[in-house]
Design a protein around this motif. Structure first.
Motif, PDB file in Angstrom:
ATOM      1  N   VAL A 159       0.986  -1.250  -0.025  1.00 19.46           N
ATOM      2  CA  VAL A 159      -0.130   0.082   0.053  1.00 19.46           C
ATOM      3  C   VAL A 159       0.845   1.078  -0.061  1.00 19.46           C
ATOM      4  O   VAL A 159       2.018   1.401   0.576  1.00 19.46           O
ATOM      5  CB  VAL A 159      -0.896  -0.010   1.265  1.00 19.46           C
ATOM      6  N   GLY A 160       0.562   2.218  -0.806  1.00 21.77           N
ATOM      7  CA  GLY A 160       1.272   3.395  -0.664  1.00 21.77           C
ATOM      8  C   GLY A 160       1.095   4.040  -2.147  1.00 21.77           C
ATOM      9  O   GLY A 160       0.516   3.610  -2.948  1.00 21.77           O
ATOM     10  N   THR A 161       1.805   5.124  -2.173  1.00 24.51           N
ATOM     11  CA  THR A 161       1.420   6.065  -3.623  1.00 24.51           C
ATOM     12  C   THR A 161       2.908   5.874  -4.146  1.00 24.51           C
ATOM     13  O   THR A 161       3.781   6.056  -3.556  1.00 24.51           O
ATOM     14  CB  THR A 161       1.150   7.420  -3.169  1.00 24.51           C
ATOM     15  N   PRO A 162       3.019   5.929  -5.581  1.00 27.64           N
ATOM     16  CA  PRO A 162       4.290   5.955  -6.209  1.00 27.64           C
ATOM     17  C   PRO A 162       4.810   7.432  -5.812  1.00 27.64           C
ATOM     18  O   PRO A 162       4.249   8.277  -5.444  1.00 27.64           O
ATOM     19  CB  PRO A 162       3.793   6.067  -7.719  1.00 27.64           C
ATOM     20  N   PRO A 163       6.197   7.349  -6.282  1.00 29.93           N
ATOM     21  CA  PRO A 163       6.869   8.626  -5.736  1.00 29.93           C
ATOM     22  C   PRO A 163       6.217   9.831  -6.733  1.00 29.93           C
ATOM     23  O   PRO A 163       5.813   9.517  -7.748  1.00 29.93           O
ATOM     24  CB  PRO A 163       8.359   8.569  -6.294  1.00 29.93           C
ATOM     25  N   ALA A 164       6.548  11.037  -6.331  1.00 29.66           N
ATOM     26  CA  ALA A 164       5.923  12.159  -6.986  1.00 29.66           C
ATOM     27  C   ALA A 164       6.512  12.336  -8.323  1.00 29.66           C
ATOM     28  O   ALA A 164       7.819  11.878  -8.579  1.00 29.66           O
ATOM     29  CB  ALA A 164       6.101  13.482  -6.094  1.00 29.66           C
ATOM     30  N   LEU A 165       5.894  12.698  -9.591  1.00 24.02           N
ATOM     31  CA  LEU A 165       6.384  12.720 -10.619  1.00 24.02           C
ATOM     32  C   LEU A 165       7.010  14.198 -10.886  1.00 24.02           C
ATOM     33  O   LEU A 165       6.306  15.034 -10.526  1.00 24.02           O
ATOM     34  CB  LEU A 165       5.604  12.247 -11.740  1.00 24.02           C
ATOM     35  N   GLY A 166       8.273  14.243 -11.538  1.00 22.87           N
ATOM     36  CA  GLY A 166       8.781  15.494 -11.913  1.00 22.87           C
ATOM     37  C   GLY A 166       8.008  16.153 -13.172  1.00 22.87           C
ATOM     38  O   GLY A 166       7.106  15.635 -13.687  1.00 22.87           O
ATOM     39  N   PRO A 167       8.180  17.586 -13.406  1.00 29.67           N
ATOM     40  CA  PRO A 167       7.686  18.111 -14.334  1.00 29.67           C
ATOM     41  C   PRO A 167       8.060  17.436 -15.999  1.00 29.67           C
ATOM     42  O   PRO A 167       7.233  17.542 -16.786  1.00 29.67           O
ATOM     43  CB  PRO A 167       8.487  19.589 -14.528  1.00 29.67           C
ATOM     44  N   GLN A 168       9.141  16.756 -16.116  1.00 29.87           N
ATOM     45  CA  GLN A 168       9.383  16.202 -17.168  1.00 29.87           C
ATOM     46  C   GLN A 168       8.456  15.079 -17.435  1.00 29.87           C
ATOM     47  O   GLN A 168       7.949  14.725 -18.620  1.00 29.87           O
ATOM     48  CB  GLN A 168      10.758  15.600 -17.498  1.00 29.87           C
ATOM     49  N   SER A 169       8.156  14.270 -16.480  1.00 25.68           N
ATOM     50  CA  SER A 169       7.121  13.237 -16.439  1.00 25.68           C
ATOM     51  C   SER A 169       5.825  13.865 -17.090  1.00 25.68           C
ATOM     52  O   SER A 169       5.039  13.180 -17.726  1.00 25.68           O
ATOM     53  CB  SER A 169       6.699  12.436 -15.214  1.00 25.68           C
ATOM     54  N   GLN A 170       5.046  14.926 -16.645  1.00 25.72           N
ATOM     55  CA  GLN A 170       4.008  15.536 -17.091  1.00 25.72           C
ATOM     56  C   GLN A 170       4.017  16.036 -18.514  1.00 25.72           C
ATOM     57  O   GLN A 170       3.191  15.755 -19.079  1.00 25.72           O
ATOM     58  CB  GLN A 170       3.934  16.973 -16.218  1.00 25.72           C
ATOM     59  N   TRP A 171       5.524  16.542 -18.882  1.00 26.90           N
ATOM     60  CA  TRP A 171       5.417  16.834 -20.164  1.00 26.90           C
ATOM     61  C   TRP A 171       5.419  15.466 -21.229  1.00 26.90           C
ATOM     62  O   TRP A 171       4.724  15.666 -22.070  1.00 26.90           O
ATOM     63  CB  TRP A 171       7.177  17.518 -20.252  1.00 26.90           C
ATOM     64  N   VAL A 172       5.875  14.421 -20.751  1.00 23.23           N
ATOM     65  CA  VAL A 172       6.014  13.324 -21.311  1.00 23.23           C
ATOM     66  C   VAL A 172       4.534  12.780 -21.722  1.00 23.23           C
ATOM     67  O   VAL A 172       4.286  12.245 -22.707  1.00 23.23           O
ATOM     68  CB  VAL A 172       7.206  12.183 -20.785  1.00 23.23           C
ATOM     69  N   ASP A 173       3.733  12.748 -20.343  1.00 22.27           N
ATOM     70  CA  ASP A 173       2.450  12.384 -20.501  1.00 22.27           C
ATOM     71  C   ASP A 173       1.565  13.202 -21.579  1.00 22.27           C
ATOM     72  O   ASP A 173       0.689  12.517 -22.029  1.00 22.27           O
ATOM     73  CB  ASP A 173       1.810  12.338 -19.262  1.00 22.27           C
TER      74      ASP A 173
END
Length: 183
Positions: A28-42
């Protein structure tokens, strides 16, 4: 591994492992916070030019093993033969280019020599060393498989206007530089 919509593995840390409890067995847990580059990639949607370039790079990656199979060579034998067609080299230089030991490179050269695709010669400036050169049969083996592709590419290039060639050349040069930054 727990299936998630993101296809990322479940994250277990000491603080979240105990929250799962001994009876469930799931992290149980949350994945680590994604950085700005991950938001750009998505959010990034490649256009038709970049998608075609990606397919070309993938075709190039798959072409080398296919060419090696057709020529009856291993992938590394083909790589050595390609290097030798550009420039004669010694086993130690070939080893550096391929990222293998000198002994492994010597074994590859031995196999190419046995097939008549390469030849050892005295080094032109250092009598202690050997230079390995591609033979005419080695060149013929490789070029015989590549010529249909080269002929088709020449037709494609000939169909372009001079202005179109300049645009294509600029794009490919810049794309090569961008991909080269990964190396």
């Amino acid at each position: 591994m727990t299936e998630r919509s993101t296809d990322r593995p479940a994250v277990t840390s000491p603080s979240t492992a105990s929250a799962a409890g001994p009876s469930t067995g799931e992290a149980v847990g949350t994945p680590p916070a994604l950085g700005p580059q991950s938001q750009w990639v998505d959010a990034w949607q490649p256009g038709p030019v970049l998608d075609t370039l990606r397919r070309l790079l993938d075709s190039g990656r798959r072409a080398t093993p296919a060419l090696a199979r057709r020529a009856g060579l291993t992938h590394t034998e083909l790589a050595v033969l390609e290097h030798l067609m550009e420039d004669p080299a010694g086993p130690s230089e070939l080893a550096q280019r391929l990222g293998v030991t000198t002994a492994a490179a010597s074994g590859i050269v031995d196999r190419l020599v046995a097939r008549g695709h390469a030849q050892r010669q005295p080094h032109p400036t250092d009598r202690r060393r050997t230079a390995v050169v591609a033979t005419p049969s080695g060149r013929e083996e490789l070029m015989g498989h590549l010529m249909p592709m080269f002929a088709e590419l020449a037709q494609v290039e000939a169909s372009l206007t001079e202005a179109e060639r300049e645009v294509v050349l600029r794009f490919l040069t810049d794309a090569d530089r961008a991909v080269g930054r990964l190396l």
